[in-house]
Design a protein around this motif. Structure first.
Motif, PDB file in Angstrom:
ATOM      1  N   GLU A 116       4.994 -74.228  25.071  1.00  0.00           N
ATOM      2  CA  GLU A 116       5.084 -73.459  23.692  1.00  0.00           C
ATOM      3  C   GLU A 116       6.559 -73.009  22.778  1.00  0.00           C
ATOM      4  O   GLU A 116       7.379 -72.481  23.566  1.00  0.00           O
ATOM      5  CB  GLU A 116       4.339 -72.445  23.177  1.00  0.00           C
ATOM      6  CG  GLU A 116       3.935 -71.895  21.857  1.00  0.00           C
ATOM      7  CD  GLU A 116       3.004 -70.811  21.318  1.00  0.00           C
ATOM      8  OE1 GLU A 116       2.094 -70.685  20.714  1.00  0.00           O
ATOM      9  OE2 GLU A 116       3.535 -70.112  22.055  1.00  0.00           O
ATOM     10  N   SER A 117       6.716 -73.677  21.810  1.00  0.00           N
ATOM     11  CA  SER A 117       8.145 -74.266  21.499  1.00  0.00           C
ATOM     12  C   SER A 117       7.841 -74.110  19.496  1.00  0.00           C
ATOM     13  O   SER A 117       7.163 -73.682  19.295  1.00  0.00           O
ATOM     14  CB  SER A 117       8.654 -75.691  21.269  1.00  0.00           C
ATOM     15  OG  SER A 117       8.423 -76.633  20.813  1.00  0.00           O
ATOM     16  N   VAL A 118       9.318 -73.637  19.026  1.00  0.00           N
ATOM     17  CA  VAL A 118       9.208 -73.314  17.932  1.00  0.00           C
ATOM     18  C   VAL A 118       9.114 -74.718  16.937  1.00  0.00           C
ATOM     19  O   VAL A 118       9.860 -76.220  17.273  1.00  0.00           O
ATOM     20  CB  VAL A 118      10.639 -72.763  17.039  1.00  0.00           C
ATOM     21  CG1 VAL A 118      11.995 -73.447  17.636  1.00  0.00           C
ATOM     22  CG2 VAL A 118      10.498 -72.147  16.379  1.00  0.00           C
ATOM     23  N   ALA A 119       8.723 -75.291  16.221  1.00  0.00           N
ATOM     24  CA  ALA A 119       8.881 -76.271  15.136  1.00  0.00           C
ATOM     25  C   ALA A 119      10.213 -77.065  14.632  1.00  0.00           C
ATOM     26  O   ALA A 119      11.093 -75.771  14.106  1.00  0.00           O
ATOM     27  CB  ALA A 119       7.706 -75.998  13.824  1.00  0.00           C
ATOM     28  N   LEU A 120      10.317 -77.522  14.928  1.00  0.00           N
ATOM     29  CA  LEU A 120      11.845 -78.294  14.308  1.00  0.00           C
ATOM     30  C   LEU A 120      11.711 -79.239  13.340  1.00  0.00           C
ATOM     31  O   LEU A 120      10.453 -80.145  12.515  1.00  0.00           O
ATOM     32  CB  LEU A 120      12.403 -79.722  15.414  1.00  0.00           C
ATOM     33  CG  LEU A 120      12.613 -78.598  16.967  1.00  0.00           C
ATOM     34  CD1 LEU A 120      13.370 -80.338  17.388  1.00  0.00           C
ATOM     35  CD2 LEU A 120      14.337 -77.346  16.546  1.00  0.00           C
ATOM     36  N   LYS A 121      11.916 -78.974  12.408  1.00  0.00           N
ATOM     37  CA  LYS A 121      12.219 -79.386  10.383  1.00  0.00           C
ATOM     38  C   LYS A 121      13.641 -79.547  10.729  1.00  0.00           C
ATOM     39  O   LYS A 121      14.356 -80.585  11.437  1.00  0.00           O
ATOM     40  CB  LYS A 121      11.991 -78.655   9.945  1.00  0.00           C
ATOM     41  CG  LYS A 121      11.053 -77.715   9.972  1.00  0.00           C
ATOM     42  CD  LYS A 121       9.624 -78.661   9.323  1.00  0.00           C
ATOM     43  CE  LYS A 121       7.717 -77.212  10.040  1.00  0.00           C
ATOM     44  NZ  LYS A 121       6.994 -77.921   8.804  1.00  0.00           N
ATOM     45  N   LEU A 122      13.493 -81.457  10.061  1.00  0.00           N
ATOM     46  CA  LEU A 122      14.889 -81.939   9.540  1.00  0.00           C
ATOM     47  C   LEU A 122      16.033 -81.131   9.691  1.00  0.00           C
ATOM     48  O   LEU A 122      17.350 -81.498   9.745  1.00  0.00           O
ATOM     49  CB  LEU A 122      14.889 -82.793   8.085  1.00  0.00           C
ATOM     50  CG  LEU A 122      13.826 -83.927   8.286  1.00  0.00           C
ATOM     51  CD1 LEU A 122      13.449 -84.582   7.281  1.00  0.00           C
ATOM     52  CD2 LEU A 122      14.909 -85.430   9.146  1.00  0.00           C
ATOM     53  N   ASP A 123      15.910 -79.459   8.927  1.00  0.00           N
ATOM     54  CA  ASP A 123      17.453 -78.831   8.419  1.00  0.00           C
ATOM     55  C   ASP A 123      17.471 -77.503  10.364  1.00  0.00           C
ATOM     56  O   ASP A 123      18.321 -77.110  10.055  1.00  0.00           O
ATOM     57  CB  ASP A 123      16.685 -77.423   7.873  1.00  0.00           C
ATOM     58  CG  ASP A 123      16.742 -78.466   5.804  1.00  0.00           C
ATOM     59  OD1 ASP A 123      17.199 -79.881   6.318  1.00  0.00           O
ATOM     60  OD2 ASP A 123      16.305 -78.012   5.084  1.00  0.00           O
ATOM     61  N   GLY A 124      16.315 -78.534  11.172  1.00  0.00           N
ATOM     62  CA  GLY A 124      16.105 -77.535  12.365  1.00  0.00           C
ATOM     63  C   GLY A 124      15.170 -76.846  12.345  1.00  0.00           C
ATOM     64  O   GLY A 124      14.418 -76.922  12.134  1.00  0.00           O
TER      65      GLY A 124
ATOM     66  N   ARG B 179       4.239 -72.564  15.456  1.00  0.00           N
ATOM     67  CA  ARG B 179       5.020 -72.713  16.545  1.00  0.00           C
ATOM     68  C   ARG B 179       3.642 -74.182  17.337  1.00  0.00           C
ATOM     69  O   ARG B 179       2.436 -74.469  17.193  1.00  0.00           O
ATOM     70  CB  ARG B 179       4.421 -71.864  17.306  1.00  0.00           C
ATOM     71  CG  ARG B 179       6.005 -70.441  17.119  1.00  0.00           C
ATOM     72  CD  ARG B 179       5.756 -69.677  18.248  1.00  0.00           C
ATOM     73  NE  ARG B 179       5.940 -70.148  19.053  1.00  0.00           N
ATOM     74  CZ  ARG B 179       7.118 -70.334  19.857  1.00  0.00           C
ATOM     75  NH1 ARG B 179       8.128 -69.783  18.782  1.00  0.00           N
ATOM     76  NH2 ARG B 179       7.814 -70.149  21.226  1.00  0.00           N
ATOM     77  N   TYR B 180       4.597 -75.351  18.150  1.00  0.00           N
ATOM     78  CA  TYR B 180       3.950 -76.039  18.669  1.00  0.00           C
ATOM     79  C   TYR B 180       3.185 -76.197  20.554  1.00  0.00           C
ATOM     80  O   TYR B 180       4.106 -74.965  20.962  1.00  0.00           O
ATOM     81  CB  TYR B 180       5.179 -77.041  19.033  1.00  0.00           C
ATOM     82  CG  TYR B 180       5.224 -78.030  17.609  1.00  0.00           C
ATOM     83  CD1 TYR B 180       4.414 -79.260  17.530  1.00  0.00           C
ATOM     84  CD2 TYR B 180       5.936 -77.394  16.341  1.00  0.00           C
ATOM     85  CE1 TYR B 180       3.837 -80.208  16.308  1.00  0.00           C
ATOM     86  CE2 TYR B 180       5.868 -78.621  15.714  1.00  0.00           C
ATOM     87  CZ  TYR B 180       5.263 -79.929  15.658  1.00  0.00           C
ATOM     88  OH  TYR B 180       5.232 -80.434  14.547  1.00  0.00           O
ATOM     89  N   LEU B 181       2.463 -76.320  20.152  1.00  0.00           N
ATOM     90  CA  LEU B 181       2.282 -76.306  22.300  1.00  0.00           C
ATOM     91  C   LEU B 181       2.418 -77.703  22.722  1.00  0.00           C
ATOM     92  O   LEU B 181       2.248 -78.670  21.586  1.00  0.00           O
ATOM     93  CB  LEU B 181       0.780 -76.739  22.584  1.00  0.00           C
ATOM     94  CG  LEU B 181       0.306 -75.776  21.867  1.00  0.00           C
ATOM     95  CD1 LEU B 181      -1.286 -75.624  21.896  1.00  0.00           C
ATOM     96  CD2 LEU B 181       0.914 -74.162  22.474  1.00  0.00           C
ATOM     97  N   ASN B 182       2.934 -78.149  23.673  1.00  0.00           N
ATOM     98  CA  ASN B 182       3.924 -79.543  24.333  1.00  0.00           C
ATOM     99  C   ASN B 182       3.412 -79.987  25.579  1.00  0.00           C
ATOM    100  O   ASN B 182       3.320 -78.789  26.114  1.00  0.00           O
ATOM    101  CB  ASN B 182       5.428 -79.237  23.780  1.00  0.00           C
ATOM    102  CG  ASN B 182       5.494 -79.122  22.547  1.00  0.00           C
ATOM    103  OD1 ASN B 182       5.813 -78.331  22.190  1.00  0.00           O
ATOM    104  ND2 ASN B 182       6.025 -80.053  21.648  1.00  0.00           N
ATOM    105  N   ALA B 183       2.882 -80.879  25.900  1.00  0.00           N
ATOM    106  CA  ALA B 183       3.509 -81.907  27.014  1.00  0.00           C
ATOM    107  C   ALA B 183       3.833 -83.066  27.045  1.00  0.00           C
ATOM    108  O   ALA B 183       3.710 -83.349  26.121  1.00  0.00           O
ATOM    109  CB  ALA B 183       1.685 -81.618  27.355  1.00  0.00           C
ATOM    110  N   VAL B 184       3.416 -83.429  28.509  1.00  0.00           N
ATOM    111  CA  VAL B 184       4.381 -84.757  28.621  1.00  0.00           C
ATOM    112  C   VAL B 184       3.207 -85.342  30.026  1.00  0.00           C
ATOM    113  O   VAL B 184       2.533 -84.579  30.338  1.00  0.00           O
ATOM    114  CB  VAL B 184       5.051 -84.921  29.520  1.00  0.00           C
ATOM    115  CG1 VAL B 184       6.044 -85.957  30.155  1.00  0.00           C
ATOM    116  CG2 VAL B 184       6.713 -83.811  28.672  1.00  0.00           C
ATOM    117  N   VAL B 185       2.893 -86.332  29.728  1.00  0.00           N
ATOM    118  CA  VAL B 185       1.758 -87.311  30.160  1.00  0.00           C
ATOM    119  C   VAL B 185       2.695 -88.790  30.900  1.00  0.00           C
ATOM    120  O   VAL B 185       2.769 -89.383  30.539  1.00  0.00           O
ATOM    121  CB  VAL B 185       1.108 -88.066  29.547  1.00  0.00           C
ATOM    122  CG1 VAL B 185      -0.256 -88.206  30.365  1.00  0.00           C
ATOM    123  CG2 VAL B 185      -0.018 -86.648  28.508  1.00  0.00           C
TER     124      VAL B 185
END
Length: 181
Positions: A57-65, A72-78
């Motif tokens: 899980e990570s904080v959302a990134l926008k154009l301004d940071g 918040r985002y859930l993220n994974a790599v495949v």
């Protein structure tokens, strides 16, 4: 006289190529959306899912940071092996995103599902439709941390080893407990 293509050229064109896909979701049932995306990748012709990372899980990134007020985002790599070209793989990623409610209205906006091609067989490309490797992957712990979890020897082509890149920027992700893909 009809000239037949070289057999080795045909075999090389049809060989499976490794690719790294980063998945993210910060709207809706994030865990279910990521699971559905992995299932859709598995069901897509020309794609073999080789490994799926733990979910972070990570904080959302926008154009301004970073935007702590956004979901918040859930993220994974495949990790996949694919017969598809980079353009075909991108088209399939966009198809899967659309099937899961992705709307492209705001650049770097909140989304139900995001699938980025981070690496495609070490290819480097500045094509505006698909820049490879992903131009910001080396700066994002939410890509590097799950990638490192499934491939300890991973490297961003032309940039460096994932472990060193992650150590340099720091890992601000947290393991998403109870979310399995």
């Amino acid at each position: 006289m009809i000239r037949m293509p070289d057999r080795n050229a045909l075999d090389n064109a049809r060989r499976l190529r490794p690719a790294v896909l980063a998945l993210g979701s910060n709207l809706g049932d994030r865990g279910e959306l990521l699971r559905a995306a992995v299932d859709a990748l598995r069901a897509t012709g020309g794609i073999e899912v080789r490994a799926v990372s733990p979910v972070v899980e990570s904080v959302a990134l926008k154009l301004d940071g970073a935007d702590a007020s956004a979901p918040r985002y859930l993220n994974a790599v495949v990790l996949v092996d694919t017969l598809l070209t980079p353009a075909e793989l991108l088209a399939e990623a966009h198809r899967i995103e659309a099937e899961h409610g992705r709307v492209r209205e705001e650049r770097w906006g909140d989304r139900t599902l995001d699938i980025d091609i981070v690496d495609y067989d070490g290819l480097e490309s500045a094509d505006p439709e698909l820049t490879l490797p992903h131009p910001r992957a080396a700066e994002r712990a939410f890509v590097l941390a799950p990638w490192l979890a499934v491939d300890p020897d991973a490297a961003v082509p032309g940039v460096g080893r994932v472990d060193a890149l992650l150590a340099a920027i720091g890992d601000d992700t947290v393991r998403a407990e109870g979310v399995e893909l």
